[in-house]
Design an enzyme around this catalytic site. Structure first.
Site: not given
Length: 368
Positions: A98, A182, A229, A318-319
């Site tokens: 990424q 971002y 993304r 993810g987690r």
């Protein structure tokens, strides 16, 4: 179709439809933000995912916003990442890097002139994690410096070079991080982009930076090795733009024209987050022909439902991957999931990183 079916399309050849989502873990070697053997072990342990998307990785020193996050702009970083990709490939896995520039989500400690850069000099009203003698703490971001028009093409070239570096490091492809407040996301949204040049104002102008990046990377390494993304429903960090949904759909059309491998949606993942409606999913599917990945606190039934209805192709988790390196097997066999230690998410050593065990099936005993 299910999470455990393979996926063969748009240049992707994946053993299953489970993606390991990008997650910042801040474990690089210092100085230099260099990937290391511990990181190689971390990703190797999780290589049963159909696709791994790495933690966000800065394309240049200017792109950094958090301590100990990896880069892909130095020879040492490329060599470090090569150990990671070799480890994943040895287990039969696939891995994309990424690509990241944080923009205004940064701190003066990372910048020679003391200021992060952004489309406009607007505060994100957010904080970033900075390592210190006590381990680390969240510190507020300052008001950034607005980029000059002639600086923007240089950042586009940083993305292009980072993609080439990723291929040199052995990655199967790259994911452009255009989500979560971002730099690219800051350009896309009218709330964070107040420019009056060709990169601001109209929807077309706000998209110009991202379209240039997608084009440059596709030409450099191939569209089939390039994903993106996006975060259409994220509103934090000054991102609550009223035009973002039409903008995201237009970005999807451009990505489709270029033939990008996938779109990866970072959906809101807090408990009372807005639900993504089917109308948006159908519009996105109509705009983009290749793989659609979604991430955002999905469980197996919800993921299976969306795949069965052909609204998405892959689902990122993810987690659960943090404490369950064998997450794919645990889902497939219905084995219980371990809980991660929130105190060891960022920075530190092997503890809470590579020491989570795979599930052990206890043998059963019986007597005749």
């Amino acid at each position: 179709m299910s999470l455990f079916d393979d996926y063969q399309q748009s240049g992707l050849s994946l053993a299953n439809r489970i993606v390991m989502a990008p997650m910042t873990r801040a474990r690089t070697d210092q100085p230099g933000n260099t990937p290391n053997a511990m990181m190689a072990d971390y990703y190797r342990q999780r290589a049963s995912a159909g696709l791994i998307v790495t933690e966000a990785t800065q394309i240049s020193p200017q792109g950094q916003g958090y301590s100990f996050t990896p880069g892909i702009h130095s020879d040492a970083q490329i060599a470090g990442w090569r150990h990671v990709t070799d480890a994943v490939h040895a287990e039969g896995g696939k891995i994309f890097l990424q690509l990241w520039h944080v923009g205004r989500m940064s701190h003066p400690i990372f910048h020679e002139d003391g200021l992060p850069v952004a489309p406009s000099a607007l505060s994100p009203e957010a904080s970033v994690w900075i390592a210190d003698e006590n381990g680390g703490s969240m510190r507020p971001c300052p008001i950034p410096r607005a980029l000059e028009t002639d600086e923007i093409p240089r950042i586009v070239d940083d993305y292009r070079q980072a993609a080439l570096n990723a291929v040199e490091a052995g990655f199967d492809g790259v994911e452009i991080h255009a989500a979560n407040g971002y730099l690219i996301d800051q350009f896309l949204r009218s709330t964070s982009n107040h420019r009056d040049d060709q990169y601001g104002g109209s929807r077309e102008n706000r998209m110009r930076f991202l379209v240039a990046i997608m084009t440059a990377i596709s030409e450099a390494i191939g569209a089939s090795r390039t994903g993106i993304r996006l975060a259409p429903f994220i509103t934090a960090r000054g991102m609550n733009c009223p035009d973002i949904i039409p903008t995201i759909l237009e970005v999807a059309s451009h990505a489709n024209q270029l033939g990008l491998a996938y779109l990866h949606l970072a959906e809101a993942d807090w408990d009372d987050a807005p639900q993504v409606d089917d109308d948006f999913r159908h519009q996105l599917r109509a705009r983009f022909d290749n793989a659609i990945i979604v991430a955002g606190k999905y469980d197996q039934p919800k993921a299976e439902s969306l795949i069965a209805r052909e609204l998405v192709d892959l689902v990122a988790f993810g987690r659960p991957f943090i404490a369950n390196p064998d997450y794919v097997a645990r889902l497939q066999h219905g084995w219980p999931l371990a809980e991660f230690n929130s105190q060891t998410l960022f920075g530190g050593n092997e503890a809470g990183y590579v020491d989570y065990p795979s599930y052990s099936v206890s043998p059963s005993y019986h007597t005749e």
